[in-house]
Design a protein around this motif. Sequence first.
Motif, PDB file in Angstrom:
ATOM      1  N   LYS A 131      61.849  41.508 -13.801  1.00 33.77           N
ATOM      2  CA  LYS A 131      62.553  42.163 -14.899  1.00 33.77           C
ATOM      3  C   LYS A 131      64.046  41.838 -14.903  1.00 33.77           C
ATOM      4  CE  LYS A 131      59.288  46.012 -15.274  1.00 33.77           C
ATOM      5  NZ  LYS A 131      59.122  47.495 -15.320  1.00 33.77           N
ATOM      6  N   GLY A 132      64.590  41.535 -13.763  1.00 34.48           N
ATOM      7  CA  GLY A 132      66.004  41.208 -13.669  1.00 34.48           C
ATOM      8  C   GLY A 132      66.304  39.725 -13.765  1.00 34.48           C
ATOM      9  N   TRP A 133      65.316  38.923 -14.112  1.00 34.25           N
ATOM     10  CA  TRP A 133      65.485  37.476 -14.147  1.00 34.25           C
ATOM     11  C   TRP A 133      66.448  37.064 -15.274  1.00 34.25           C
ATOM     12  CZ3 TRP A 133      64.393  34.339 -10.442  1.00 34.25           C
ATOM     13  CH2 TRP A 133      64.350  32.947 -10.645  1.00 34.25           C
ATOM     14  N   PRO A 134      67.296  36.046 -15.044  1.00 36.37           N
ATOM     15  CA  PRO A 134      68.185  35.546 -16.106  1.00 36.37           C
ATOM     16  C   PRO A 134      67.419  34.656 -17.084  1.00 36.37           C
ATOM     17  CG  PRO A 134      68.546  34.307 -14.087  1.00 36.37           C
ATOM     18  CD  PRO A 134      67.572  35.395 -13.737  1.00 36.37           C
ATOM     19  N   VAL A 135      66.824  35.275 -18.076  1.00 36.62           N
ATOM     20  CA  VAL A 135      65.946  34.584 -19.022  1.00 36.62           C
ATOM     21  C   VAL A 135      66.757  33.854 -20.092  1.00 36.62           C
ATOM     22  CG1 VAL A 135      64.254  34.962 -20.882  1.00 36.62           C
ATOM     23  CG2 VAL A 135      63.989  36.140 -18.683  1.00 36.62           C
ATOM     24  N   THR A 136      66.327  32.639 -20.410  1.00 32.40           N
ATOM     25  CA  THR A 136      66.893  31.873 -21.515  1.00 32.40           C
ATOM     26  C   THR A 136      65.810  31.635 -22.566  1.00 32.40           C
ATOM     27  OG1 THR A 136      68.530  30.748 -20.139  1.00 32.40           O
ATOM     28  CG2 THR A 136      67.926  29.670 -22.192  1.00 32.40           C
ATOM     29  N   VAL A 137      66.162  31.827 -23.830  1.00 32.05           N
ATOM     30  CA  VAL A 137      65.248  31.572 -24.944  1.00 32.05           C
ATOM     31  C   VAL A 137      65.922  30.587 -25.887  1.00 32.05           C
ATOM     32  CG1 VAL A 137      63.969  32.559 -26.878  1.00 32.05           C
ATOM     33  CG2 VAL A 137      64.255  33.893 -24.768  1.00 32.05           C
ATOM     34  N   ASN A 138      65.313  29.419 -26.052  1.00 29.79           N
ATOM     35  CA  ASN A 138      65.800  28.419 -26.994  1.00 29.79           C
ATOM     36  C   ASN A 138      64.861  28.386 -28.198  1.00 29.79           C
ATOM     37  OD1 ASN A 138      67.761  27.511 -25.049  1.00 29.79           O
ATOM     38  ND2 ASN A 138      66.110  26.408 -24.019  1.00 29.79           N
ATOM     39  N   ALA A 139      65.397  28.142 -29.395  1.00 34.54           N
ATOM     40  CA  ALA A 139      64.530  28.168 -30.564  1.00 34.54           C
ATOM     41  C   ALA A 139      65.105  27.354 -31.707  1.00 34.54           C
ATOM     42  CB  ALA A 139      64.311  29.614 -31.021  1.00 34.54           C
ATOM     43  N   VAL A 140      64.204  26.877 -32.559  1.00 36.76           N
ATOM     44  CA  VAL A 140      64.600  26.217 -33.797  1.00 36.76           C
ATOM     45  C   VAL A 140      63.708  26.743 -34.920  1.00 36.76           C
ATOM     46  CG1 VAL A 140      63.072  24.219 -33.400  1.00 36.76           C
ATOM     47  CG2 VAL A 140      65.016  24.019 -34.976  1.00 36.76           C
TER      48      VAL A 140
END
Length: 315
Positions: free
Chosen positions: A136-145
Amino acid sequence: MSTKIFIDGEAGTTGLQIRSRLDSRTDLEMIRLEGPARKDESARREAINESDIVILCLPDEAAREAVSLIARDHVRVIDASTAYRTAQGWVYGFPEMAPGQHRAIAAAQRVTNPGCYPTGAIALLRPLVEHGIVPKGWPVTVNAVSGYSGGGKSLIAAFEDPAASNHTTDNFRIYALGLGHKHIAEMQLYCDLHHPPLFAPSVGRFAQGMIVEVPLQLWALPGATGPDEIRDILEGAYRDSYFVEVASREETEALSSLDPERLNGTNRLKLFVFGNEELGQARLVALLDNLGKGASGQAVQNLNIMIGVDEATGL
């Protein structure tokens, strides 16, 4: 007896798409306002309170105003804006998100339709967070187009109308460069993350379609996790889903590219796990139509659930 439906804001991009999906339905009675009446508060108040379900396709403030016009307890709401995405008392309208979500939508008076980007991100991340694969504490990245229709009439004009004041010849652009975006809060809440994800959205020169991607350094995760385990978890989460599908390992490995327009015109959401065991890395990818499962298709699916018909009706 038919269900009375009023789409407030039916002239907008999402509203038109919803209307096109409902026009041939014989189980619904559509309440419509024409011309200036669409913006007349008294006419809108009457239409809203005459309906069984009102679908709001409006900017946030206008959606809040529309909700304030409800005077009758029987009126149910599906709101396509971001106004109530994280609000108490509103049910999040992503039926496949969790066990019991379908039932919650069916019983709800107030349903908030998910954002297009969060639909893909939550579908990828939530099962992995629930299984402890992604902390839950993970540094999540979300990329999108996304296709430019996601930006509404103004952005559509920018890409399609040479006479528009904001006309552009760009083929691709990134945005939200201040690292703030209205979809981040719902991603964090419904993925059950301790921190806001780093969200990197972009828009391309195509009308509709969308790819949402979550990259993962598998070697850095607390447990020994591989692409196949991630795929198995996602398959288990959506095994009984009508609209959400997880691509097999064989299908995924056969791909050398992925077209964001591939699911246009559908309410489908397809998930892919691209992995490299040797490098300990994975790219989790969600493919959807930003105007389908990302907006109007999802709203119609929620409507179907709320009135107790097959959720795929008209889809």
